[in-house]
Design an enzyme around this catalytic site. Sequence first.
Site, PDB file in Angstrom:
ATOM      1  N   ASN A 151      45.950  61.642  50.212  1.00 45.71           N
ATOM      2  CA  ASN A 151      44.989  60.550  50.093  1.00 45.71           C
ATOM      3  C   ASN A 151      43.597  60.935  50.562  1.00 45.71           C
ATOM      4  OD1 ASN A 151      46.052  60.639  52.799  1.00 45.71           O
ATOM      5  ND2 ASN A 151      45.068  58.673  53.166  1.00 45.71           N
ATOM      6  N   CYS A 325      42.806  54.594  57.299  1.00 43.39           N
ATOM      7  CA  CYS A 325      43.776  54.196  58.320  1.00 43.39           C
ATOM      8  C   CYS A 325      43.519  54.886  59.652  1.00 43.39           C
ATOM      9  CB  CYS A 325      45.192  54.503  57.843  1.00 43.39           C
ATOM     10  SG  CYS A 325      45.643  53.592  56.357  1.00 43.39           S
TER      11      CYS A 325
END
Length: 390
Positions: A151, A325
């Site tokens: 990601n 995140c």
Amino acid sequence: MKHAYLDYQSAKPVDPRVVDVMLPYFTEKFGNPSALHEVGDEATEALESSRRQILEFINGKDGDLVFTSGATESINLGIIGYVRRNRRKGRHIVISEIEHISIRNIAKYLESKGFSVSRVPVDQYGMIQLEKLERRLTDETILVSVGYANNEIGTIQPIKEIGEMTKERDIGLHTDAVAAEGLLDLDVERDNIDLMTLSSNDIYGPRGAGVLYYGPRSRPNPVMLGGGQEGGLRSGTENMPAIVGMSEATRIMEKEMDSEVKKLESYRDKLIDGVLDNIPDSHLNGHPTKRLANNAHFRFDGVEGEAILLSFKDKGISVSTGSACTSRTLQPSHTLIATGLLHEEAHGSLQFTVGRFTEDDDVERALEATPEIIRRLREMSPIYENKDGT
């Protein structure tokens, strides 16, 4: 001035067509699938139709899937639920060094419960070497978890080859496909995938929805108890607006992915060429060819990532340095460190991710702003020295 959004990896807007499908499920079609009357029957049909649509999206004809609140819950159910069901076969799992933080934390949790975890290193491009993965498999190994694509740097892993390896040894394979969905052709049958995690938001659906696919021999144990919805695997009243929204998002993606990927690749390549050709001492992170269509990830010698972000913010351009995140920590990206970068090199990185609603002007503004931002920050940098030694 119009805001330029180039951070599609951290969040995507909901497609207005998806919103249109969702709206009746807030008011007119409010039934509970567990209710035994006509309104409940209508909800049940929508639930099962959504399940069939998403299974078709990943070619999961021989398996099933459970709806969750998102990718993190799906990963927890997939990994923890699977190893609990199969712990009599062994207590060893394998992950890669660059898995998402949720998988890294689950691995630590399982180690605290007596499981052993092997972490496979990656090369300079973030690619797993199959022989290194194979050497870590033992008679005690019950599960391998490798993300379909990273990601942060966008590197695409050899999942099909990993699936052949795990199937041959009767080991389960879980893949976090969140970064890849909507950009690559996902096929759980072709790739011998036993468990797959998907998120709604990453295909322009609403947040608060995700799925865990599981194959016919890889049903996990539940990790929370309740009323027994979703075949006993995920108790709690189903979030019907989000579920039908995710289903519609996959339907749109099935029709439009090929043309959308071509557009994203053209923007990605324009960003890569524009930055590397015009900014000295700039480098591309991730694999040069086996990378996601939407990802352009760079590092710049002698500058610091947070200062780059603030400079882009001042110009009305949204970018990131890596995973959203972990963006509020001061630690360098574990993914970049795993590729062999020094801490100061990892801190000087910048990620552009384009998406469905990116326009030519967004890319042009980024290409125009980046050289000036990097030059100005280097002028103030106490550590930057260009190749002329100045």
